[in-house]
Structures are given as structure tokens and as C-alpha cells.
Design a protein around this motif. Structure first.
Motif, PDB file in Angstrom:
ATOM      1  N   ALA A  55       0.830  -1.206   0.000  1.00  0.00           N
ATOM      2  CA  ALA A  55       0.000   0.000   0.000  1.00  0.00           C
ATOM      3  C   ALA A  55       0.863   1.255   0.000  1.00  0.00           C
ATOM      4  O   ALA A  55       0.536   2.255  -0.677  1.00  0.00           O
ATOM      5  CB  ALA A  55      -0.935  -0.017   1.219  1.00  0.00           C
ATOM      6  N   ARG A  56       2.006   1.262   0.755  1.00  0.00           N
ATOM      7  CA  ARG A  56       2.886   2.438   0.787  1.00  0.00           C
ATOM      8  C   ARG A  56       3.511   2.662  -0.589  1.00  0.00           C
ATOM      9  O   ARG A  56       3.593   3.796  -1.086  1.00  0.00           O
ATOM     10  CB  ARG A  56       3.972   2.236   1.847  1.00  0.00           C
ATOM     11  N   LEU A  57       3.932   1.586  -1.225  1.00  0.00           N
ATOM     12  CA  LEU A  57       4.534   1.709  -2.551  1.00  0.00           C
ATOM     13  C   LEU A  57       3.523   2.246  -3.569  1.00  0.00           C
ATOM     14  O   LEU A  57       3.848   3.108  -4.390  1.00  0.00           O
ATOM     15  CB  LEU A  57       5.080   0.354  -3.001  1.00  0.00           C
ATOM     16  N   ALA A  58       2.318   1.749  -3.508  1.00  0.00           N
ATOM     17  CA  ALA A  58       1.280   2.226  -4.433  1.00  0.00           C
ATOM     18  C   ALA A  58       1.003   3.700  -4.227  1.00  0.00           C
ATOM     19  O   ALA A  58       0.799   4.468  -5.183  1.00  0.00           O
ATOM     20  CB  ALA A  58       0.000   1.413  -4.251  1.00  0.00           C
ATOM     21  N   GLY A  59       1.017   4.153  -2.969  1.00  0.00           N
ATOM     22  CA  GLY A  59       0.785   5.568  -2.706  1.00  0.00           C
ATOM     23  C   GLY A  59       1.893   6.440  -3.253  1.00  0.00           C
ATOM     24  O   GLY A  59       1.638   7.541  -3.791  1.00  0.00           O
ATOM     25  N   GLN A  60       3.142   6.001  -3.113  1.00  0.00           N
ATOM     26  CA  GLN A  60       4.248   6.797  -3.631  1.00  0.00           C
ATOM     27  C   GLN A  60       4.190   6.869  -5.163  1.00  0.00           C
ATOM     28  O   GLN A  60       4.447   7.938  -5.754  1.00  0.00           O
ATOM     29  CB  GLN A  60       5.565   6.194  -3.161  1.00  0.00           C
ATOM     30  N   LEU A  61       3.891   5.763  -5.822  1.00  0.00           N
ATOM     31  CA  LEU A  61       3.811   5.779  -7.282  1.00  0.00           C
ATOM     32  C   LEU A  61       2.676   6.673  -7.771  1.00  0.00           C
ATOM     33  O   LEU A  61       2.814   7.377  -8.778  1.00  0.00           O
ATOM     34  CB  LEU A  61       3.633   4.353  -7.819  1.00  0.00           C
ATOM     35  N   THR A  62       1.595   6.637  -7.080  1.00  0.00           N
ATOM     36  CA  THR A  62       0.472   7.512  -7.447  1.00  0.00           C
ATOM     37  C   THR A  62       0.846   8.965  -7.279  1.00  0.00           C
ATOM     38  O   THR A  62       0.466   9.837  -8.080  1.00  0.00           O
ATOM     39  CB  THR A  62      -0.765   7.161  -6.606  1.00  0.00           C
ATOM     40  N   ALA A  63       1.636   9.287  -6.220  1.00  0.00           N
ATOM     41  CA  ALA A  63       2.052  10.668  -5.987  1.00  0.00           C
ATOM     42  C   ALA A  63       2.966  11.165  -7.090  1.00  0.00           C
ATOM     43  O   ALA A  63       3.045  12.381  -7.354  1.00  0.00           O
ATOM     44  CB  ALA A  63       2.757  10.779  -4.626  1.00  0.00           C
ATOM     45  N   LEU A  64       3.666  10.264  -7.735  1.00  0.00           N
ATOM     46  CA  LEU A  64       4.540  10.646  -8.844  1.00  0.00           C
ATOM     47  C   LEU A  64       3.765  10.852 -10.144  1.00  0.00           C
ATOM     48  O   LEU A  64       4.362  11.115 -11.196  1.00  0.00           O
ATOM     49  CB  LEU A  64       5.637   9.588  -9.036  1.00  0.00           C
ATOM     50  N   GLY A  65       2.436  10.650 -10.103  1.00  0.00           N
ATOM     51  CA  GLY A  65       1.619  10.866 -11.301  1.00  0.00           C
ATOM     52  C   GLY A  65       1.350   9.631 -12.115  1.00  0.00           C
ATOM     53  O   GLY A  65       0.848   9.737 -13.241  1.00  0.00           O
ATOM     54  N   LEU A  66       1.665   8.471 -11.608  1.00  0.00           N
ATOM     55  CA  LEU A  66       1.410   7.236 -12.354  1.00  0.00           C
ATOM     56  C   LEU A  66      -0.029   6.771 -12.097  1.00  0.00           C
ATOM     57  O   LEU A  66      -0.490   6.767 -10.952  1.00  0.00           O
ATOM     58  CB  LEU A  66       2.405   6.148 -11.939  1.00  0.00           C
ATOM     59  N   ASP A  67      -0.737   6.344 -13.167  1.00  0.00           N
ATOM     60  CA  ASP A  67      -2.094   5.800 -13.035  1.00  0.00           C
ATOM     61  C   ASP A  67      -1.987   4.293 -12.894  1.00  0.00           C
ATOM     62  O   ASP A  67      -1.726   3.579 -13.881  1.00  0.00           O
ATOM     63  CB  ASP A  67      -2.931   6.188 -14.260  1.00  0.00           C
ATOM     64  N   LEU A  68      -2.180   3.786 -11.690  1.00  0.00           N
ATOM     65  CA  LEU A  68      -2.039   2.345 -11.431  1.00  0.00           C
ATOM     66  C   LEU A  68      -3.326   1.583 -11.738  1.00  0.00           C
ATOM     67  O   LEU A  68      -3.309   0.352 -11.749  1.00  0.00           O
ATOM     68  CB  LEU A  68      -1.629   2.116  -9.973  1.00  0.00           C
ATOM     69  N   GLY A  69      -4.430   2.278 -11.952  1.00  0.00           N
ATOM     70  CA  GLY A  69      -5.687   1.576 -12.193  1.00  0.00           C
ATOM     71  C   GLY A  69      -6.198   0.914 -10.915  1.00  0.00           C
ATOM     72  O   GLY A  69      -5.689   1.143  -9.803  1.00  0.00           O
ATOM     73  N   PRO A  70      -7.243   0.027 -11.056  1.00  0.00           N
ATOM     74  CA  PRO A  70      -7.769  -0.648  -9.851  1.00  0.00           C
ATOM     75  C   PRO A  70      -6.745  -1.645  -9.303  1.00  0.00           C
ATOM     76  O   PRO A  70      -6.107  -2.379 -10.057  1.00  0.00           O
ATOM     77  CB  PRO A  70      -9.031  -1.348 -10.365  1.00  0.00           C
ATOM     78  N   LEU A  71      -6.579  -1.653  -7.994  1.00  0.00           N
ATOM     79  CA  LEU A  71      -5.625  -2.533  -7.315  1.00  0.00           C
ATOM     80  C   LEU A  71      -6.371  -3.551  -6.486  1.00  0.00           C
ATOM     81  O   LEU A  71      -7.421  -3.257  -5.899  1.00  0.00           O
ATOM     82  CB  LEU A  71      -4.684  -1.719  -6.427  1.00  0.00           C
ATOM     83  N   ASP A  72      -5.850  -4.777  -6.454  1.00  0.00           N
ATOM     84  CA  ASP A  72      -6.422  -5.855  -5.636  1.00  0.00           C
ATOM     85  C   ASP A  72      -5.678  -5.858  -4.307  1.00  0.00           C
ATOM     86  O   ASP A  72      -4.560  -6.371  -4.202  1.00  0.00           O
ATOM     87  CB  ASP A  72      -6.273  -7.196  -6.354  1.00  0.00           C
ATOM     88  N   SER A  73      -6.275  -5.257  -3.296  1.00  0.00           N
ATOM     89  CA  SER A  73      -5.589  -5.143  -2.006  1.00  0.00           C
ATOM     90  C   SER A  73      -5.693  -6.406  -1.163  1.00  0.00           C
ATOM     91  O   SER A  73      -4.907  -6.619  -0.257  1.00  0.00           O
ATOM     92  CB  SER A  73      -6.163  -3.951  -1.222  1.00  0.00           C
TER      93      SER A  73
END
Length: 940
Positions: A899-917
Motif C-alpha cells: 500500500a505504501r509503494l502504491a501511494g508513492q507511485l500515485t504521488a509521482l503521477g502514475l495511473d495504477l488503475g484498480p488494485l487488488d488489495s
């Protein structure tokens, strides 16, 4: 005929509390108004109170226009020694009487009027004439009687209807309308012509003809419909001048006034009629040989619908010269009916239905079989009411097969046809959400002898229904002035699979006769069977002509008329015969009767014979009753009192057994006595032993059955081609089997358990007179020779209805009534379903085909160097990798880190799409997804 006043006083004084019969002529003359109320010209009433000296009486009387006796008050005015005038008041009980029935009793042709019900009727008469008045809510009626009759209906909302059978003079009109608000407009200040007239509110309103009398319809005896009735004669249309005046039609809610038209018949001109409220449009076109009649209208309906918009179209094409008998009346004809039901704002879905029929005379085909008509229909969000067997002759979809125009009538508003089909409490087609019906039918002739109609109807929805309706008719000889036999029958077969009911009905129509048209045949046949989801599953009935008089049939059993005949030989001698047969789960019953009667003047004589039989089997028991009566009666009239003298001889014999016994009752005029012989009904000892009862059960292979259900792959029943020990090939994903016993069960055991898994009611064997027995069933399962515990399988009880005749407790020789013929919810078996399949961790056997590869053509250069050596780290198999994945892939620390990694990537402007948590499914699958422990290399 004048009646002596003293005789009237004596009659009223001596008959209090008794039924009094007073001939109409005793009132001084034969009065039309009284005949309308008492068609047999006899005033019958029960005298409850009165004043004989004043010639007044009060009580109740039976009248022709009401089902219940009416409250009566009679006052007779003496003229010297004779009665020459009277006043008769009747209070009609119940909802009231339509006013047109009173007019019809006097022979006046008045159509049914909207809302015209009367509750109080008064007849006043004197030697110079009479008057009948009647009142009800919002309605007053006056009828002038005598040689010149007239009728007036005066409604509170302003309309009036006048009917007269003669030129109504101004004086008679004033007498009729005295005390009424009926206007006297100019057109008939002098007189009113013969007919029925409508006057709408307004002082200057002209009288409008109300449904003019229709001309008599000529029929052609050589052209018959499916029920053997003569069809109207088809005549060549000639060009002729015609006039159609303004006219009115009575409906349930009011009157429709149709515009007039004139023109040249057969000149191809269209006729157009629009009602005053613009809700109905009628059209007509006539140009030989084509004739078209139709209508389009808007009808009111009930919530959740706002209105019905629909129409009717009828046409005929062809028709030869009536002088040419070989071609007269031949042609093609058809009809179409359709409607769209508009919903209101509540969200209901719109409804639609359409139906069309096409017929031809003489039809198409060869003499062996000839097609005379076809019809088809469809309803969406619609329900069609299936007719009972007695209504099949009036079912509009079948009537259109005889003659598509027969659902209507000439000179009738076509919209009335639509109204009868789609509106009212007895409508044939009504809106119904999410339901669909389809119908198709044929009319045919077989061997120029049998005329038939058949129609298939399918109704979908919550109550799935499949029906076959039809009629069949045959007459011998087919042509000629005299027929010696005519048989007509209506047929009906209905299957309701979701309700678990099968129905079949057949009934002779009133037009059936044998030898003589006065020898009328009657009767019906019916069959019912209940199965599967029905709460009456296991019950059935087959009847020809009805049931035993002592049998109380349940409401679900069909009611059919007795099979028999009624023959009026000479007008004074009648012969009637009847018979019946019925079979139910409890017994069979049969019987018949013959009745011969003679009537001439005051003498009557009769001879009747009757037999009724009840038969039960194994143990055999029969109860037969016979009755014969012969009598004669004569009626002598003394003043106003009728005295009947009757002499009758009768014998009634009842026989039952075994053991045989009986009773004879003999009646001779006023003397009767009874003779008993043999054993009484309670003395029967006809009891079966086990060997005798066992013969009543199905043969051993079917006494207990095991049937496969869901999961069967290949069916190899015992005794099949693979041998007696062969079993069923079933799916490894699950399998269901059921047991079924012909003997109701008290206990069912599974495997070797000593505790019953299922229990039912105690077992009774009626033919053996045994009660409270215990019947058991034990179920064992084996797999490859090893025992399987059935208790680990899921199960459900199998319940069924069984005949009381075998498994009940009723007394010997009695006939169970209604629902008591079967015992409901008896335990007959159990349904077992195998546990869910357990999936292992191995992939199972893999053959060489799974490892095969596809060659590449043509051969190309291999991208890899076959001489190259290994490079990089060497993979290792440390073990425990699968366990590590399963334990950590969904663990808390790893979930948080992802979850922390996904948040950092999103903050950089990357669109990760829906994630299976949630990866818990991967953790469970890891233990079976790998075929071996993974190999690892060190991270660089």
C-alpha cells in the motif's frame, strides 16, 4: 271472468301462512302487466297478513324477474259482487331488476339500459286499462298495458327512453309521461312512431332511434358451423340506394349516438361514423364483391392502466348468384381484432394483443380432408382466459374459425365486439405483467362428414398453461330435409405443469340428438390428475356423467352433466334416461335411471327406475341400490282451491356384500314397510390376509425403486446389457439418488445405524384391518466394495399422497368423501446427494500428448546458439518456498508495504488503475498451484 267477492274473502281468510294460487283471470281480466311478472298466469304468494273483509293481503311472492321472493301487497277493489280492479305492490330483494326485463315481459324490444335497476314495482289496473310503475336509485319506469303498449324509462341524469308497439297518440303520450319531466318537442307533438326512442337532455332535442329492430336473418341449412348450427345465407350484393339515419346504441356507461349516412350500396363509397365524444370511429366499404366493416375506439379500463385503444376489422370477398345453388354463398372472409392497453403513471408495462382469422367456403383440399379456416393470435403482457368446456361455443377465438365475422353481428357497433373481449368482469383477454400467450387454430372437414375446430393455446408466466380446445360435429345424413342423428361435442385439454394438474373435458352440446330432433342427448366426460408440485399429487378422477349420489366430490373435481337423453314423444309423454360412471383412488361407482312421464290436463302418471352402485376392490365389496316407482295423480279444482289426489307404488332395494345382505322398502299409497335380509352392513368380515394383500402391490422389481438424479453420466440399470450387477456411471463432482416405496414408510435407516434418520406416520393396511404397523427401509451404499456411510450425504424427505382405499382406516363398505380419498404427506423415500468433491494437490497423470510441440515450417535459423554455455547464477531449490509464499503474500507487513509503494507511485503521477488489495485467495491457491518447489537465484 268476474270473481265473486265472497269467494275472494273466504280464500284470504282461510289461507293465512299457506301458499295461495290466484289465477290472473280471477282479478277480472287477463292483464299484460301481471303476465309479465307471472308468466304462467297464476299469482302465487304466501299470505302472511291482510284484511279479508277489505280484500287486502300481504306476504311474499315468487316472480319471474327476481331470484328471491318479493315482498307483496295486494289490494282488490270490489265492484258490487265482483272484483273489477286491483293494485299490486312488489318489493324486489337484492340488487334490483333491469328495466328492460319488465318491458321484455310485455313483448317490447328495449335494449339493456345503463344503470337501470328497479327495486319497487306497482301494478294498477281497472277494466279500462292498466299501468305498471317501477322505481329504483336514479330511475323511474312507467308501462302502459293493454292492446296498445308503451314503455318509459326516466333517469335522474336527464335521459329518457320511450318504446311503443303502435303509433303513440298525443293523449297516450301525455298519459305515459304524466308526472315526468320528459319534454314534448315539435317532431312528435301529434304522435310518436313505432319503435324505441332516446331523448337526451334539452328541451329541443329530437328523438333518436335506439338500436332499430334488426331484420330476421335467413339461414342456409346446407352451411353449418362447427357445432352444426345453420349459418346465414350468403347472397349476391346488389347496387342499391340506402339510408342510414342517426341512431343511438346503449352501452354500460351511457349512450353512443352514431351519425347518419346515405349513398349508393355497392358503389365503392366509404362510410364514416364518429361518435359525439369522438371516442369511437366506425368505417364501412361496400363494392361487390368486397365488403369491409371496422371500427377504432378508446375504451376505459381499470388501474394501473389508463385506457384501451383498439379496433376490429371484418371483411368478406366473393359470393355467387343465389340462383346458382352450386356457387351461392362461396367466398373468403376474415376478421382482425387488436388492442393496445395504455398504462398510467404507476410504472406498469403496456399491454398488447392481436388476433386474426381467415376462412373460406367451401375451403381448400380434397374431399377426404378439407381446410376451411385458420386463425392465430398473440398477447404481450397479456393473459387469456381459457373457457370452461360449457363456454367453448362462445370462445371468440374459436368462433372466428367458423366465420370470422361471427364474433360480431351485422348492424352492431364493432367496438362493442372489442368491449366484450377486453373489458368487464368476464373479459376474455386482460393485461398481465410479464405474461405472454400464443394461440393458433384450424377449422377442417373430414370425409365431408365430420366438421371440427381445434386450437392450441400457450400461456406463459407464473402459471404456465398449455391447452388444446376444439369442437367436433357430425350429422347423418349430411344433406336432406330430415336428419336421424346429430352429435356435437366440445373438447378441452389443459396441462398446468407448475401447478401439477392435467385436465381433460368433453361435453355434448344441446343440439345433439338421436333418431328424432326431440330426442336430445346430453352428458359429459372428464379426467383430472394431480402430480408433482400439486398439494393433491397422487389423486385422480375419471368420470362419465357424474358421481354416486352419496359421494361428496371435492371442489377440484370436475362437475359434468349426467350422460343420457330427454325424449318428448307426443307432447304429453316424455322419456328420460341417464347413466354415470366414475373411478377415483377409493372406489368405482356407476348407476343409471329411466323416467317415463305422462301429462294430459289434470291427469299425470309416471314410472321411474333407478340404480346406483358402489364397487370397491380387493377386498371386493359392492353396494347396489335399486328403486322403482309407479304413480298417478289427478288435480281437482274446487272454487279457488286445487286438490291433488296421488296414488303411488314404489319398491326400493339395497344389496351389499360380501357377506351378502340387503334391505327392501315397499310403499303402497299411504302404507310403507321395510324388510331386512342377510348380514347387516356392520357384519362384513371380508378381510384379506398378507398373501392376498401382497397381490395388490406392484411386482417386486417396482415395489421399491432407486432412481438416479443429477450427476448421472451413463444409465446402466440392473438387468441391462451389462449384467445384473452393473451400476451407474456418475460424475465425480456430485450425484443425487432417490428411493421410492410403494408402501408408506414409518422409518428409514441409513447404513448400519440403529436410529431412524427419517420417520413418518404409522402404517395402516385397510384391506387387512391392521393398524399402527411399522414399515422400515434401510439404505446402504458401497464404493468399489467398501461401505460408504449414507449419513455423510445430504438428504431430503420424499412425501406423496397414497390411496386411502389401501392405507386408510375407514370402515369397510364406506365411500370416503372429497379429500379423504387420499392420505397426504406420507413418507415414501428419501433423496440423497453426495458430498462435495475434494480436490487434491497433484495434477494427476500427464500423457505425452500434453508435452507435444508443433513444428515450424519452413525451417528457419535457430535464434539460440546451441554451443553457448550457461551464464549467470545457478538456480537453487532451497525448499519451503511455497510455504513462505502462502504465509507472507497476504500477511500484514507485506500488505502495508504494498500500500505504501502504491501511494508513492500515485504521488509521482502514475495511473495504477484498480488494485487488488486482498490477496488472501492467492495465499490459499499457492499450496495447490505449484507442481514442485520453485527454484531461486540470488538477487543481484
Amino acid at each position: 271472468m268476474a270473481v265473486h267477492v265472497d269467494a275472494l274473502r273466504k280464500l284470504l281468510d282461510t289461507t293465512v301462512g299457506q301458499e295461495v294460487e290466484l289465477p290472473v283471470e280471477a282479478l277480472g281480466f287477463g292483464e299484460d302487466a301481471v303476465r309479465a311478472l307471472f308468466p304462467d298466469e297464476v299469482l302465487r304468494f304466501v299470505l302472511q297478513d291482510g284484511d279479508p273483509q277489505a280484500l287486502r293481503a300481504a306476504g311474499t311472492a315468487t316472480v319471474a324477474v327476481a331470484a328471491q321472493p318479493a315482498a307483496l301487497r295486494l289490494a282488490i277493489s270490489p265492484d258490487g259482487v265482483s272484483a273489477r280492479a286491483f293494485t299490486l305492490d312488489l318489493g324486489i330483494d337484492g340488487p334490483g331488476v333491469p328495466a328492460h326485463l319488465l318491458a321484455g315481459g310485455l313483448g317490447l324490444d328495449v335494449p339493456p339500459l345503463p344503470g337501470a335497476l328497479v327495486e319497487q314495482v306497482t301494478v294498477t289496473a281497472d277494466p279500462d286499462g292498466g299501468m305498471l310503475t317501477a322505481e329504483g336509485p336514479g330511475m323511474r319506469v312507467r308501462i302502459l298495458t293493454g292492446a296498445a303498449r308503451a314503455f318509459l324509462a326516466d333517469a335522474a341524469d336527464g335521459w329518457q327512453v320511450i318504446c311503443t308497439d303502435h303509433q303513440l297518440t298525443r293523449e297516450r303520450l301525455l298519459s305515459l309521461t304524466r308526472g315526468s319531466d320528459v319534454p314534448r318537442p315539435g317532431p312528435y307533438l301529434g304522435e310518436l312512431p313505432v319503435g324505441t326512442w332516446l331523448l337526451l337532455p334539452g328541451a329541443g332535442q329530437r328523438p333518436v332511434p335506439l338500436r332499430p329492430a334488426r331484420p330476421a336473418v335467413e339461414v342456409d341449412g346446407s352451411r353449418l358451423d362447427g357445432l352444426g348450427r345453420a349459418l346465414p345465407t350468403r347472397t349476391a350484393r346488389e347496387s342499391r340506394r340506402f339510408e342510414r339515419p342517426v341512431r343511438a346504441i346503449a352501452t354500460r356507461s351511457g349512450f353512443a349516438v352514431l351519425a347518419g349516412a346515405d349513398g349508393e350500396r355497392g358503389n365503392g363509397r366509404w362510410e364514416l361514423e364518429i361518435s359525439d365524444d369522438e371516442a369511437v370511429i366506425n368505417v364501412a366499404y361496400d363494392y361487390a364483391p368486397l365488403q369491409v366493416t371496422g371500427g377504432l375506439g378508446k375504451l376505459p379500463t381499470e388501474a394501473p392502466y389508463r385506457s384501451i385503444v383498439g379496433g376490429v376489422l371484418m371483411f368478406s370477398f366473393g359470393g355467387g348468384d343465389p340462383a346458382d345453388g352450386a356457387k351461392a354463398g362461396r367466398g373468403v372472409y376474415g376478421t382482425g381484432v387488436g388492442a393496445y392497453v395504455v398504462p398510467d403513471a404507476t410504472g406498469a408495462k403496456p399491454s398488447f394483443f392481436g388476433y386474426a382469422g381467415l376462412g373460406a367456403d367451401p375451403g381448400f383440399g380434397i374431399p377426404a380432408i378439407r381446410l376451411n379456416g385458420v386463425a392465430a393470435g398473440l398477447g404481450w403482457n397479456s393473459r387469456i382466459r381459457l373457457p370452461e368446456v360449457s363456454e367453448i361455443g362462445d370462445f371468440p377465438l374459436l368462433k372466428a374459425l367458423d366465420d370470422p365475422g361471427s364474433i360480431g353481428a351485422e348492424n352492431e357497433n364493432p367496438i362493442e365486439i372489442l368491449r366484450r373481449i377486453a373489458t368487464g368482469p368476464d373479459a376474455w383477454i386482460t393485461p398481465a405483467q410479464d405474461e405472454l400467450w400464443v394461440a393458433a387454430g384450424l377449422k377442417f372437414t373430414i370425409a365431408e362428414l365430420i366438421e371440427g375446430r381445434a386450437m392450441a393455446v400457450v400461456q406463459t408466466g407464473a402459471d404456465l398453461t398449455i391447452a388444446l380446445l376444439g369442437t367436433a360435429a357430425a350429422a347423418l345424413p349430411k344433406s336432406g330435409s330430415r336428419k336421424y342423428a346429430q352429435i356435437e361435442a366440445a373438447l378441452r385439454a389443459v396441462l398446468k405443469p407448475r401447478q401439477g394438474e392435467l385436465q381433460f373435458d368433453a361435453e355434448l352440446t344441446p343440439d345433439s340428438f338421436l333418431l328424432d330432433p326431440n330426442c336430445r342427448l346430453r352428458g359429459g366426460v372428464a379426467f383430472r390428475s394431480w402430480f408433482g408440485p400439486s398439494p393433491h399429487a397422487g389423486d385422480f378422477v375419471y368420470t362419465v356423467g357424474g358421481y354416486h349420489p352419496n359421494f361428496t366430490a371435492p371442489d377440484r373435481y370436475p362437475r359434468v352433466p349426467r350422460l343420457g337423453f330427454d325424449w318428448d314423444l307426443t307432447g304429453s309423454v316424455t322419456i328420460s334416461g341417464s347413466a354415470y360412471l366414475a373411478i377415483t383412488p377409493a372406489a368405482a361407482m356407476a348407476g343409471g335411471a329411466l323416467d317415463v312421464r305422462f301429462h294430459s290436463g289434470v291427469i299425470r302418471a309416471w314410472c321411474t327406475a333407478k340404480v346406483d352402485a358402489l364397487i370397491q376392490w380387493k377386498p371386493f365389496y359392492v353396494d347396489v341400490g335399486l328403486q322403482v316407482r309407479i304413480g298417478v295423480s289427478a288435480t281437482v279444482k274446487i272454487l279457488f282451491v286445487k286438490v291433488s289426489i296421488t296414488v303411488e307404488v314404489g319398491v326400493a332395494l339395497g344389496i351389499w356384500g360380501p357377506p351378502t345382505g340387503g334391505q327392501a322398502k315397499i310403499k303402497l299409497w299411504f302404507i310403507s314397510f321395510t324388510i331386512n335380509f342377510g348380514k347387516g352392513r356392520e357384519g362384513s368380515d371380508n378381510v384379506l390376509d398378507w398373501a392376498g394383500f401382497r397381490e395388490m402391490l406392484p411386482p417386486p422389481p417396482t415395489t421399491v425403486r432407486v432412481t438416479p438424479g443429477v450427476g448421472l453420466l451413463v444409465d446402466h440399470h440392473p438387468g441391462g446389457a451389462r449384467g445384473a450387477e452393473a451400476g451407474w456411471e456418475v460424475s465425480a463432482n456430485g450425484f443425487t439418488l432417490s428411493t421410492d416405496s410403494a408402501v408408506p414408510l414409518k422409518q428409514i435407516f441409513l447404513g448400519t445405524s440403529t436410529t431412524a434418520a427419517e420417520t413418518g406416520p404409522a402404517l395402516n393396511i385397510r384391506p387387512m384391518r391392521e393398524r399402527n404397523l411399522v414399515s422400515t427401509q434401510r439404505i446402504t451404499l458401497t464404493h468399489d466394495g467398501d461401505a460408504v456411510d449414507p449419513a455423510t450425504w445430504s438428504r431430503s424427505r420424499c412425501l406423496a399422497a397414497v390411496p386411502e382405499e389401501l392405507w386408510g382406516t375407514s370402515a369397510q363398505g364406506t365411500l370416503p368423501d372429497g379429500d379423504k380419498q387420499v392420505l397426504k404427506d406420507q413418507l415414501t423415500g428419501v433423496s440423497l446427494s453426495s458430498p462435495a468433491a475434494r480436490h487434491g494437490t497433484s495434477t494427476g497423470y500427464i500423457d505425452e500428448k500434453a508435452l507435444a510441440f508443433d513444428p515450424i515450417y519452413p525451417d528457419g535459423r535457430q535464434p539460440l546458439d546451441p554451443d553457448a554455455g550457461p551464464e549467470g547464477a545457478v538456480p537453487q531449490r532451497p525448499g519451503g518456498v511455497i510455504a513462505t509464499i502462502a504465509d507472507t503474500v497476504a500477511a500484514g507487513p507485506q500488505t502495508t508495504a504494498r500500500a505504501r509503494l502504491a501511494g508513492q507511485l500515485t504521488a509521482l503521477g502514475l495511473d495504477l488503475g484498480p488494485l487488488d488489495s486482498d490477496l488472501s485467495g492467492y495465499a490459499r491457491a499457492a499450496r495447490t498451484a505449484f507442481t514442485a518447489e520453485p527454484m531461486l537465484v540470488a538477487a543481484s
